[in-house]
Design an enzyme around this catalytic site. Sequence first.
Site, PDB file in Angstrom:
ATOM      1  CB  ILE A 204      -2.175  -6.047   7.832  1.00  0.00           C
ATOM      2  CG1 ILE A 204      -1.500  -6.480   9.137  1.00  0.00           C
ATOM      3  CG2 ILE A 204      -1.365  -4.930   7.163  1.00  0.00           C
ATOM      4  CD1 ILE A 204      -0.094  -7.035   8.957  1.00  0.00           C
TER       5      ILE A 204
ATOM      6  CE  LYS B  82      -1.658  -7.696   4.346  1.00  0.00           C
ATOM      7  NZ  LYS B  82      -1.180  -6.422   3.742  1.00  0.00           N
TER       8      LYS B  82
ATOM      9  CE1 TYR C 127       0.210  -9.829   2.110  1.00  0.00           C
ATOM     10  CE2 TYR C 127       1.849  -8.150   1.614  1.00  0.00           C
ATOM     11  CZ  TYR C 127       0.563  -8.615   1.520  1.00  0.00           C
ATOM     12  OH  TYR C 127      -0.376  -7.886   0.841  1.00  0.00           O
TER      13      TYR C 127
ATOM     14  CB  THR D 292      -0.930  -0.008   1.223  1.00  0.00           C
ATOM     15  OG1 THR D 292      -1.734  -1.189   1.170  1.00  0.00           O
ATOM     16  CG2 THR D 292      -1.840   1.198   1.257  1.00  0.00           C
TER      17      THR D 292
END
Length: 309
Positions: free
Chosen positions: A222, A179, A151, A61
Amino acid sequence: MRLDTHTKATHPTGTTALHGIHVPLITPFDRAGNVAAEALEALAHEALDAGAAGIVALGTTGETATLEEAERDLVTEVCARVCRERGGMLTVGAGASGTRAAEASLARLARWPQVGAALVTVPSFVRPAAAGVLAHFTRLAGVSPVPLVVYHIPYRTGQPLDAAALRAVGALPGVAGLKYAGGGIDQETVALLGDLPDGFAVLAGDDAYLSPMLALGAAGGILASAHLATERFVELAAAWRAGDVPRARSLGHALARLSAAAFAEPNPTVVKGVLHAQGRIPTPDVRLPLLPASPEAVAAALKELAEIQ
């Protein structure tokens, strides 16, 4: 506090931090195209004011791939300063597809004592076998100055992993959580959440699936779209923890619609468009190869945001 690599991620107060809503911050740019540090600092404070358990710097992001090293350092420094002032949890994106490069990336985090964890993707593009992924994270967990949040995002990395592989990674000393952005909820998701290693937290990474992930036992999320309604995302997590199913269901559906609108065009273009429309960042600009969100996509997200009760 400085965290030993073989402990789980904690707040400076010592409480478990890998729970609740963590906001992966966008990187705002000014009209000259530089990082707008003051706006970034304000966003970090706003997220914590709204009840977020922590913030994440240099995630997808944050358009990390488009930032120069000095800019990445600036973003980390700003976020570290906010978390030092507020006692918030700071997670920073790090790592690389190659293990040696990932080790070097993680080593740089020792410069900021406020960093509580590193968000590290499963190696992308090279597509190692599950055993290679495990060996990769074994090496990284052994040398990282902070605990790892792995992740898992196979639609970006090209490397799907089943529940058994993720469970093996989660059992490594120095790996605090995951995540999980599998692109949906399937049998492997259910299997993973039904049998987690001790002390290993799963955080939802696909915004639209936060509510069902929480219902299945995820510790939080998240979530880029949490920029836009942080208090409501925090409320949703609290509702599931408290067993308030009616409120969790209705709010979860509304936030899923907002998330769908926020991801109607490549992340973080719509989020930036909304933040700019709200006057929270100086421009909606993104860096190539991304292009700014269309006015229609921004308007649709603003509409969903206004309808959340």
